[in-house]
Design a protein around this motif. Sequence first.
Motif, PDB file in Angstrom:
ATOM      1  N   LEU A  79      35.346  51.316  35.656  1.00  0.00           N
ATOM      2  CA  LEU A  79      35.496  49.858  35.651  1.00  0.00           C
ATOM      3  C   LEU A  79      34.121  49.194  35.662  1.00  0.00           C
ATOM      4  CD1 LEU A  79      37.684  47.704  35.630  1.00  0.00           C
ATOM      5  CD2 LEU A  79      37.632  47.682  38.114  1.00  0.00           C
ATOM      6  N   ASN A  80      33.915  48.312  34.675  1.00  0.00           N
ATOM      7  CA  ASN A  80      32.625  47.667  34.531  1.00  0.00           C
ATOM      8  C   ASN A  80      32.859  46.255  33.991  1.00  0.00           C
ATOM      9  OD1 ASN A  80      29.847  47.187  34.279  1.00  0.00           O
ATOM     10  ND2 ASN A  80      29.433  49.200  33.413  1.00  0.00           N
ATOM     11  N   ILE A  81      31.774  45.513  33.774  1.00  0.00           N
ATOM     12  CA  ILE A  81      31.948  44.140  33.300  1.00  0.00           C
ATOM     13  C   ILE A  81      31.632  44.019  31.811  1.00  0.00           C
ATOM     14  CG2 ILE A  81      31.479  43.205  35.575  1.00  0.00           C
ATOM     15  CD1 ILE A  81      28.738  42.339  34.492  1.00  0.00           C
ATOM     16  N   GLU A 109      37.105  47.441  31.158  1.00  0.00           N
ATOM     17  CA  GLU A 109      37.030  46.160  31.854  1.00  0.00           C
ATOM     18  C   GLU A 109      38.330  45.896  32.614  1.00  0.00           C
ATOM     19  OE1 GLU A 109      34.570  43.030  29.941  1.00  0.00           O
ATOM     20  OE2 GLU A 109      35.084  44.105  28.119  1.00  0.00           O
ATOM     21  N   GLY A 110      38.318  44.832  33.395  1.00  0.00           N
ATOM     22  CA  GLY A 110      39.455  44.530  34.263  1.00  0.00           C
ATOM     23  C   GLY A 110      40.789  44.516  33.536  1.00  0.00           C
ATOM     24  N   ASP A 111      40.813  43.959  32.328  1.00  0.00           N
ATOM     25  CA  ASP A 111      42.094  43.874  31.622  1.00  0.00           C
ATOM     26  C   ASP A 111      42.563  45.232  31.104  1.00  0.00           C
ATOM     27  OD1 ASP A 111      39.908  43.749  29.967  1.00  0.00           O
ATOM     28  OD2 ASP A 111      40.841  42.460  28.484  1.00  0.00           O
ATOM     29  N   ILE A 118      42.934  47.825  32.781  1.00  0.00           N
ATOM     30  CA  ILE A 118      43.866  48.403  33.753  1.00  0.00           C
ATOM     31  C   ILE A 118      45.296  48.262  33.234  1.00  0.00           C
ATOM     32  CG2 ILE A 118      44.845  48.163  36.084  1.00  0.00           C
ATOM     33  CD1 ILE A 118      42.094  47.081  36.998  1.00  0.00           C
ATOM     34  N   TYR A 119      45.565  47.114  32.597  1.00  0.00           N
ATOM     35  CA  TYR A 119      46.931  46.803  32.170  1.00  0.00           C
ATOM     36  C   TYR A 119      47.179  47.063  30.692  1.00  0.00           C
ATOM     37  CZ  TYR A 119      46.776  44.910  36.772  1.00  0.00           C
ATOM     38  OH  TYR A 119      46.615  44.794  38.125  1.00  0.00           O
ATOM     39  N   VAL A 147      35.740  46.315  44.663  1.00  0.00           N
ATOM     40  CA  VAL A 147      36.150  45.812  43.350  1.00  0.00           C
ATOM     41  C   VAL A 147      37.633  46.121  43.098  1.00  0.00           C
ATOM     42  CG1 VAL A 147      35.801  46.104  40.871  1.00  0.00           C
ATOM     43  CG2 VAL A 147      33.828  45.963  42.405  1.00  0.00           C
ATOM     44  N   VAL A 200      39.916  43.857  45.178  1.00  0.00           N
ATOM     45  CA  VAL A 200      39.960  42.483  44.661  1.00  0.00           C
ATOM     46  C   VAL A 200      40.785  42.427  43.372  1.00  0.00           C
ATOM     47  CG1 VAL A 200      38.575  40.646  43.618  1.00  0.00           C
ATOM     48  CG2 VAL A 200      37.829  41.686  45.759  1.00  0.00           C
ATOM     49  N   ALA A 201      40.577  43.408  42.485  1.00  0.00           N
ATOM     50  CA  ALA A 201      41.320  43.423  41.220  1.00  0.00           C
ATOM     51  C   ALA A 201      42.826  43.525  41.485  1.00  0.00           C
ATOM     52  CB  ALA A 201      40.853  44.588  40.350  1.00  0.00           C
ATOM     53  N   ALA A 257      44.035  40.217  43.110  1.00  0.00           N
ATOM     54  CA  ALA A 257      44.032  39.134  42.114  1.00  0.00           C
ATOM     55  C   ALA A 257      45.232  39.307  41.186  1.00  0.00           C
ATOM     56  CB  ALA A 257      42.726  39.133  41.326  1.00  0.00           C
ATOM     57  N   SER A 258      45.506  40.542  40.803  1.00  0.00           N
ATOM     58  CA  SER A 258      46.650  40.808  39.928  1.00  0.00           C
ATOM     59  C   SER A 258      47.954  40.397  40.612  1.00  0.00           C
ATOM     60  CB  SER A 258      46.718  42.296  39.588  1.00  0.00           C
ATOM     61  OG  SER A 258      45.521  42.721  38.985  1.00  0.00           O
TER      62      SER A 258
END
Lengths: 330, 330
Positions: free
Chosen positions: A173-175, A205-207, A209-210, A223, A226-227, A230-231
């Motif tokens: 996971l990175n930005i 990236e964060g998206d 995951i889904y 991280v 929080v992810a 937030a989800s």
Amino acid sequence: MGGDHGPHVTVPAALEFQARLPDVDMVLVGLRDALEAELAAHGAAAGPRLRVHHASEVVAMDEPPMQALRYKKDSSMRVTVNLVKSGEAHACVSAGNTGALMAISRFVLRTLAGIDRPAIASVLPNMRRTNTYVLDLGANVDCTPENLLQFGIMGAMLVSAVEHKERPSVGLLNIGVEDIKGNETVKRAADLLRSSGLNFAGNVEGDDIYKGGVDVVVCDGFVGNVALKASEGVLQMVASALREEFSRTPFTRLAALVALPVTRAFRQRMDHRRYNGASLLGLRGIVIKSHGSADVFAFGQALERAVEEVRNSVPQRIAARMAQLQVPAA
Amino acid sequence: MGGDHGPHVTVPAALEFQARLPDVDMVLVGLRDALEAELAAHGAAAGPRLRVHHASEVVAMDEPPMQALRYKKDSSMRVTVNLVKSGEAHACVSAGNTGALMAISRFVLRTLAGIDRPAIASVLPNMRRTNTYVLDLGANVDCTPENLLQFGIMGAMLVSAVEHKERPSVGLLNIGVEDIKGNETVKRAADLLRSSGLNFAGNVEGDDIYKGGVDVVVCDGFVGNVALKASEGVLQMVASALREEFSRTPFTRLAALVALPVTRAFRQRMDHRRYNGASLLGLRGIVIKSHGSADVFAFGQALERAVEEVRNSVPQRIAARMAQLQVPAA
């Protein structure tokens, strides 16, 4: 004894579970009177396949983990983990205090050779309708590159075991997906993962995951937590917005009625209870953490997860993979 | 010139925007031919209220920021930021390369006194149907407690300016609400925020972004970026699941038809385009970053945000608040 509902959830979940999987023996650990009363309330009683094991103390949900570890030697949590340690139980499932469960499990069971810190791994849904495993989800707030490498190995072994995939793909996971993105820890972790022999898919990236493009997403616990939260927050907002829009006028309420089979299927599909049961990975034993708010259905999912991990020897697989590792684990 | 669509979006968005807000003068910066052709394609032409300012270069979306900064002195991005610096423009809005926009803005405009690093702030929706401002969203991957304090101040000043709230509440993104939670940076940042004179609400968790309990959520750019992207991923998954469930059978397709006004209202409510336009805060000037994929509507929102910040003197407010700050900004 743990979770928001204690034996009112765990005991009926155990009964329901054993009715479905009669070849699994269960041990209910905690205050004997409370457990037996709850069994009786469901017209059941303890027996050789469903034993009650008395423990005189209970770890409170808000108790500092170190306090629980030091002073509650006869807590239901400690006694259960002891049963795993001694081999009397193959796995421990708890809906109690996460920090205490982690501290006790780590102290009693110890980590596997080469694993510096256990991690919390959980399954999340994705658009391909497969499972994405994410770790760490909050056990480790400051991770080294070596920790992240170990999470990658643990996650891959978990997926290979319970999803029967030979070479699960692992994303970091990175930005940004480019190699130059992210902080120093993540960049060095990418190097370690690349030379680990794992099926490393690079940065995600964060998206992602889904999206379901990778089987395992590795991140530090801050991280990841929080992810995940937030989800959950987005899902709650969406559910509440849908409810509001469907109840706005007589017409929309009629539409809600017509759309009921659809919204029901949708709700079922998005039902987070199906994903209940996080694995405390990296220990010399199987420990599953149920969400504190789990109901009978959700707690049953956590029990199932425990059985899956036992049947597929998750800790043994991690240990075997760590033994092969060429990269020195700091 | 930037974004996925370049002048095909930015030019019509400018025209549409000026039709709505005729008292705003606009300068289109970039390749003159491309801009004038796009104006002509919409039956418009440059004039005193809508000028075209030629710039001979364009920063590519994937260009390394430092390269853009060093070698593209006549890029549309650089020239636009120069216009802000010289006072010829009150604000810059770009859909281009985020890293380059940040590097150029920081180099040309400089940060305000006491601000070590600019941050990217964006508005997100919440369950109370107000706005939650989150920063940083990716400009700073390794933050000190002092950086986080500065983000809190910048966020609070932004909200007080554009939402006309006197004492906006500021939450610190963490993995638990208790003071003992989180890593050392976050714990020290909480201490700084507590003694800053801001309306500090303490720690918040990932789901609090969408609950609307605080006006500003402060976090480092790595965490903020992952939270934002994870949220986008969940929304995409939800949208795709809803679509799938509504198109499963003839009956569900009929239900979709009946529920159309509801799903349309829902989609509109969740429409991320409404939140387009992130603020690069902490600079001596106003710079707004539009999403690269923005369409005409979304880019118009970013333009509106720029005007709001100009009218409410956002940088001046941040500067004034920093000047009052008792805590030394490292």
